[in-house]
Design an enzyme around this catalytic site. Structure first.
Site, short mmCIF file in Angstrom:
data_model
loop_
_atom_site.label_atom_id
_atom_site.label_comp_id
_atom_site.label_asym_id
_atom_site.label_seq_id
_atom_site.Cartn_x
_atom_site.Cartn_y
_atom_site.Cartn_z
N GLU A 170 0.86 -1.27 -0.02
CA GLU A 170 0.01 0.08 0.14
C GLU A 170 0.79 1.23 -0.13
O GLU A 170 0.28 2.47 -0.59
CB GLU A 170 -1.06 -0.12 1.15
CG GLU A 170 -1.95 -1.09 1.10
CD GLU A 170 -3.14 -1.02 2.24
OE1 GLU A 170 -3.77 0.09 2.41
OE2 GLU A 170 -2.95 -1.77 3.04
N HIS A 229 7.44 -27.37 3.33
CA HIS A 229 6.76 -28.36 2.74
C HIS A 229 6.42 -28.14 1.44
O HIS A 229 5.41 -29.03 0.95
CB HIS A 229 5.74 -28.67 3.89
CG HIS A 229 6.39 -29.19 5.22
ND1 HIS A 229 6.77 -30.46 5.39
CD2 HIS A 229 6.78 -28.36 6.02
CE1 HIS A 229 7.55 -30.56 6.50
NE2 HIS A 229 7.37 -29.21 7.01
N LYS A 267 -13.52 0.16 -3.96
CA LYS A 267 -14.69 0.16 -3.22
C LYS A 267 -15.85 1.10 -3.92
O LYS A 267 -16.84 0.80 -3.67
CB LYS A 267 -14.04 1.22 -1.88
CG LYS A 267 -13.26 0.09 -0.81
CD LYS A 267 -12.88 1.05 0.46
CE LYS A 267 -12.17 0.12 1.26
NZ LYS A 267 -11.80 0.38 2.58
C1 F6R Z 1 -6.06 1.65 4.04
C2 F6R Z 1 -6.10 0.35 4.34
C3 F6R Z 1 -7.07 -0.53 3.73
C4 F6R Z 1 -8.45 -0.73 4.85
C5 F6R Z 1 -9.66 -1.52 4.22
C6 F6R Z 1 -10.59 -1.61 5.19
O1 F6R Z 1 -5.30 2.55 4.47
O2 F6R Z 1 -5.00 0.05 5.22
O3 F6R Z 1 -6.51 -1.95 3.90
O4 F6R Z 1 -8.07 -0.64 6.06
O5 F6R Z 1 -9.62 -1.14 2.85
O6 F6R Z 1 -11.11 -0.52 5.43
P1 F6R Z 1 -11.59 -0.14 7.07
O7 F6R Z 1 -10.18 -0.18 7.64
O8 F6R Z 1 -12.28 1.28 7.12
O9 F6R Z 1 -12.47 -1.27 7.45
#
Ligand code: F6R
Length: 326
Positions: A209, A225, A320
């Site tokens: 990320e 393994h 998203k």
């Molecule tokens: C962004 C990040 C992502 C979010 C994931 C879930 O910085 O680390 O991995 O954590 O998309 O979102 P949340 O944490 O808001 O439930």
């Protein structure tokens, strides 16, 4: 950008000083969350003395209601993550006790409406930059439920403060610089086992990320393994693109410790064995946090070397939005 990690000791301190809401006593827990939130479940499972399971998916596994006195801990920084909300819905339908950790969103609303114990963490950060708030809160929930004896939060705060130092000028900086210099332009393979496998996963996701680079985790002794065979036909040119980092812990079983170097040599024929990083501290949380702090620094150094913005996560946001989750 460095502020993404600079505040980590303060975040652990904040969690150590929390007034934890009343949480029903439990004999087992399932922590549900994704990505930068979900790693808190892995941390809690590594720190707990009782059974803590981690669920990173929609719904709940069918065996959860048959666990001995379970509690479901939902953790989502935004509070709006589809998979986590779906797990909460399944827990609600099954009549299971639920607790929540979030900075806002739908999860916080649900917790307030339903009267579930809620730890509200400070908002305005990238979830992965709120590691100390989120992991610290989940560990506190697990302790309050009776599944951990010592959170280790104070030691995690002091050990990460020492490693990072003022303005990130601590002893961890040189180590991170050296590791990042070797890893830059390479595909990282982070090896770990038990507690250090959790840290290895955090290294991988932070490199993904922050540095926008592929990275992989190799977990011992399982990799011996299967995975070691997988490297044998890789061409030399590809092998040269790989850099192996081993995350070690004094408390690892000797039989596991003996496997790191030979396995790294097998993975790394023609690849660069970048080195070993040893956990520091006494408590499980502090040892884990000492490794994740170095990994976070390495990922930021790699982002700088690659000339990418470590904060932006356009691909995640785009996905998203496409899926209607925000
Ligand atoms: C962004 C990040 C992502 C979010 C994931 C879930 O910085 O680390 O991995 O954590 O998309 O979102 P949340 O944490 O808001 O439930």
């Amino acid at each position: 950008m460095e502020s993404m990690i600079e505040t980590l000791p303060d975040q652990f301190r904040w969690a150590a000083g929390l007034r934890v809401p009343e949480v029903p006593g439990a004999r087992s827990a399932v922590v549900c969350g994704m990505g930068g939130s979900g790693i808190s479940g892995d941390v809690a499972a590594a720190v707990a003395d009782g059974p803590v399971f981690v669920h990173k998916d929609f719904g709940l596994p069918p065996w959860v209601p048959s666990l001995s006195e379970p509690i479901v801990v939902a953790v989502s920084y935004s509070g709006n993550t589809e998979e986590t909300l779906s797990a909460v819905e399944s827990a609600r339908e099954a009549g299971l006790p639920i607790a929540a950790v979030s900075s806002g969103g739908r999860l916080s609303e649900l917790a307030a409406d339903e009267g579930w114990p809620l730890i509200r963490v400070p908002g305005g950060l990238q979830p992965r930059a709120a590691f100390g708030y989120l992991a610290g809160s989940v560990v506190q929930m697990i302790e309050a439920a009776g599944l951990a004896e010592d959170t280790g939060l104070d030691e995690a705060a002091s050990i990460t403060a020492t490693l990072l130092g003022d303005g990130l000028r601590g002893p961890g900086r040189q180590l991170a610089d050296d590791l990042a210099e070797e890893l830059a332009g390479r595909i990282a393979v982070i090896m770990g086992s038990g507690l250090t496998a959790v840290a290895a996963y955090r290294w991988k996701t932070q490199i993904n990320e922050n540095a926008k680079s592929p990275a992989f985790v190799s977990v011992l002794p399982e990799a011996d393994h299967n995975e070691v065979e997988g490297w044998t036909t890789l061409g030399t040119a590809l092998r040269r693109t790989v850099g192996v980092v081993m995350l070690r812990d004094d408390s690892e079983p000797p039989a596991v410790g003996a496997r790191f170097q030979p396995t790294a040599r097998l993975l790394g024929v023609g690849a660069t064995i970048v080195g070993e990083v040893w956990a520091q501290g006494t408590s499980r949380l502090a040892r884990l946090a000492s490794l994740t702090a170095i990994g976070d620094l390495v990922s930021l150094r790699l982002a700088r070397a690659a000339g990418v913005d470590p904060v932006a996560v356009d691909a995640i946001q785009q996905l998203k939005q496409t899926l209607g989750d925000s």
